[in-house]
Design an enzyme around this catalytic site. Structure first.
Site, PDB file in Angstrom:
ATOM      1  N   HIS A 141     -10.021 -10.765  -2.369  1.00 13.15           N
ATOM      2  CA  HIS A 141      -9.325  -9.656  -2.082  1.00 13.15           C
ATOM      3  C   HIS A 141      -8.639  -8.769  -2.995  1.00 13.15           C
ATOM      4  O   HIS A 141      -8.021  -9.671  -3.779  1.00 13.15           O
ATOM      5  CB  HIS A 141      -8.647  -9.969  -0.923  1.00 13.15           C
ATOM      6  CG  HIS A 141      -8.013  -8.992  -0.072  1.00 13.15           C
ATOM      7  ND1 HIS A 141      -7.101  -8.137  -0.417  1.00 13.15           N
ATOM      8  CD2 HIS A 141      -8.542  -8.304   1.297  1.00 13.15           C
ATOM      9  CE1 HIS A 141      -7.021  -7.134   0.380  1.00 13.15           C
ATOM     10  NE2 HIS A 141      -7.841  -7.008   1.389  1.00 13.15           N
ATOM     11  N   SER A 191      -8.776   1.340   5.134  1.00 10.86           N
ATOM     12  CA  SER A 191      -8.611   2.061   6.346  1.00 10.86           C
ATOM     13  C   SER A 191      -9.545   2.311   7.664  1.00 10.86           C
ATOM     14  O   SER A 191      -9.812   3.496   7.630  1.00 10.86           O
ATOM     15  CB  SER A 191      -8.075   3.505   5.723  1.00 10.86           C
ATOM     16  OG  SER A 191      -6.795   3.254   5.063  1.00 10.86           O
ATOM     17  N   GLY A 238      -4.919   0.257   3.253  1.00 11.68           N
ATOM     18  CA  GLY A 238      -3.635   0.353   3.575  1.00 11.68           C
ATOM     19  C   GLY A 238      -3.014   1.712   3.317  1.00 11.68           C
ATOM     20  O   GLY A 238      -1.811   1.960   3.510  1.00 11.68           O
ATOM     21  N   GLU A 283      -5.913  -7.413  -2.971  1.00  7.56           N
ATOM     22  CA  GLU A 283      -4.381  -7.916  -2.851  1.00  7.56           C
ATOM     23  C   GLU A 283      -4.177  -9.213  -3.804  1.00  7.56           C
ATOM     24  O   GLU A 283      -3.212  -9.468  -4.321  1.00  7.56           O
ATOM     25  CB  GLU A 283      -3.730  -8.150  -1.756  1.00  7.56           C
ATOM     26  CG  GLU A 283      -3.690  -6.514  -0.868  1.00  7.56           C
ATOM     27  CD  GLU A 283      -3.746  -6.457   0.484  1.00  7.56           C
ATOM     28  OE1 GLU A 283      -3.766  -7.633   1.274  1.00  7.56           O
ATOM     29  OE2 GLU A 283      -3.859  -5.387   1.083  1.00  7.56           O
ATOM     30  N   GLU A 316     -14.352  -2.714  -0.898  1.00 12.21           N
ATOM     31  CA  GLU A 316     -13.170  -2.003  -0.382  1.00 12.21           C
ATOM     32  C   GLU A 316     -12.463  -1.237  -1.682  1.00 12.21           C
ATOM     33  O   GLU A 316     -11.983  -2.053  -2.613  1.00 12.21           O
ATOM     34  CB  GLU A 316     -11.955  -3.094  -0.029  1.00 12.21           C
ATOM     35  CG  GLU A 316     -12.626  -3.910   1.062  1.00 12.21           C
ATOM     36  CD  GLU A 316     -11.503  -4.805   1.827  1.00 12.21           C
ATOM     37  OE1 GLU A 316     -11.218  -4.461   2.824  1.00 12.21           O
ATOM     38  OE2 GLU A 316     -10.986  -5.731   1.119  1.00 12.21           O
ATOM     39  N   ASN A 346      -8.722  -8.640   9.401  1.00 13.69           N
ATOM     40  CA  ASN A 346      -7.890  -9.604   8.072  1.00 13.69           C
ATOM     41  C   ASN A 346      -6.433  -9.065   8.596  1.00 13.69           C
ATOM     42  O   ASN A 346      -5.907  -8.073   8.429  1.00 13.69           O
ATOM     43  CB  ASN A 346      -8.159  -8.863   6.770  1.00 13.69           C
ATOM     44  CG  ASN A 346      -7.198  -9.583   5.709  1.00 13.69           C
ATOM     45  OD1 ASN A 346      -6.492 -10.385   5.854  1.00 13.69           O
ATOM     46  ND2 ASN A 346      -7.283  -9.000   4.583  1.00 13.69           N
TER      47      ASN A 346
HETATM   48  P1  PGA Z   1      -6.655  -1.558   5.842  1.00 11.92           P
HETATM   49  O1  PGA Z   1      -7.134  -3.176   4.813  1.00 11.92           O
HETATM   50  O2  PGA Z   1      -7.780  -1.750   6.753  1.00 11.92           O
HETATM   51  O3  PGA Z   1      -5.288  -1.806   6.062  1.00 11.92           O
HETATM   52  O4  PGA Z   1      -6.700  -0.696   4.795  1.00 11.92           O
HETATM   53  C1  PGA Z   1      -8.212  -3.581   4.798  1.00 11.92           C
HETATM   54  C2  PGA Z   1      -8.309  -4.716   3.902  1.00 11.92           C
HETATM   55  O5  PGA Z   1      -7.379  -4.854   3.058  1.00 11.92           O
HETATM   56  O6  PGA Z   1      -9.307  -5.612   4.153  1.00 11.92           O
END
Ligand code: PGA
Length: 262
Positions: free
Chosen positions: A98, A214, A176, A100, A170, A7
């Protein structure tokens, strides 16, 4: 089926995206353990680069994935992108829900469900993202929160659709942050999600459940060996071709060692 998706979020230029796609495709060619029928691989570039990345991936086994879509097929929705539009540029799968988007665009479970249905309606395959906040885990509510998200997304769907759905677990506190769920934490949640899926419908019990948060080359294989983990949704580490390819290698090796769980 196992699946690894990169992603790319809101990063890079068109030239960066095309170069990254080409490097990923070339890098995967050099991974002998990778069987694209066993471990599917996709990348999710920003919307404006979908077509160019699709062209760069033509003739490869890397799938084109989109990061989001609107729930309506068309209309006066300035700035949004619909699922049929994504289908028309040969997108194969679409992420919905997601964290976010749940957080910054205030998407709730009902909207995520509407988007999932829009993706299916357009003939594309949805990847529905679920996961708890740190406060919810600290309060011991993580499994209940994820169960609510999974049920809201999937309960009552036509059972034939379950063959096209992927779930990505997740934990929001791991996205992140460099802080990955331990294999024990991921394993426990994946068991819990499997039980919820089986309770929704027998067909839903076969839905692959990815882990995200991560994921990096150093932890991908161990996570992929965790029972119930069918692959990875990768953010930061997917922006570098070499690290994304290493992650696919880790998942492919785990899959080769344990093909029955794929
Ligand atoms: P990340 O993001 O690997 O940077 O933690 C994962 C995601 O948001 O799909």
């Amino acid at each position: 089926m196992r699946l690894v998706i990169g992603n790319w979020k809101m990063h890079g230029t068109r030239a960066d995206a095309v170069a990254l796609a080409a490097q990923v495709a070339a890098g995967l060619e050099a991974v002998p353990a990778w069987d694209p029928d066993e471990v599917r691989v996709g990348v999710a570039p920003p919307f404006p680069f979908l077509e160019a990345v699709g062209a760069a991936l033509a003739g490869t086994r890397v799938e084109l994935v989109a990061q989001d879509c609107h729930q309506e097929p068309q209309g006066a929705f300035t700035g949004w992108v619909s699922a049929p539009m994504l289908a028309s540029v040969h997108v194969r799968r679409v992420l919905v829900g997601h964290s976010e988007r749940r957080q910054h665009a205030r998407e709730d479970d009902a909207l995520v469900r509407a988007k999932l249905e829009a993706v299916l309606e357009a003939g594309l395959d949805p990847v529905v993202c679920v996961g708890e906040l740190l406060a919810e885990r600290d309060a011991g509510r993580h499994e209940a929160v994820v169960e609510r998200q999974v049920r809201a997304a999937l309960e009552g769907l036509d059972p034939a659709a379950f063959a096209r759905v992927v779930v990505a677990y997740e934990p929001v506190w791991a996205i992140g942050t460099g802080r990955t769920a331990t294999p024990e934490q991921a394993g426990a949640m994946h068991r819990s999600i499997e039980a919820v899926l089986a309770a929704i419908a027998p067909e839903a019990a076969r839905i692959p459940v990815l882990y995200g948060g991560s994921v990096k080359p150093s932890n991908a294989a161990e996570l992929a060996r965790t029972p119930g983990v069918a692959g990875a949704l990768v953010g930061g580490a997917s922006l570098e071709a070499a690290s994304f390819v290493e992650i696919v290698r880790g998942v492919a090796e785990a899959s080769a060692a344990d093909p029955r769980s794929a």
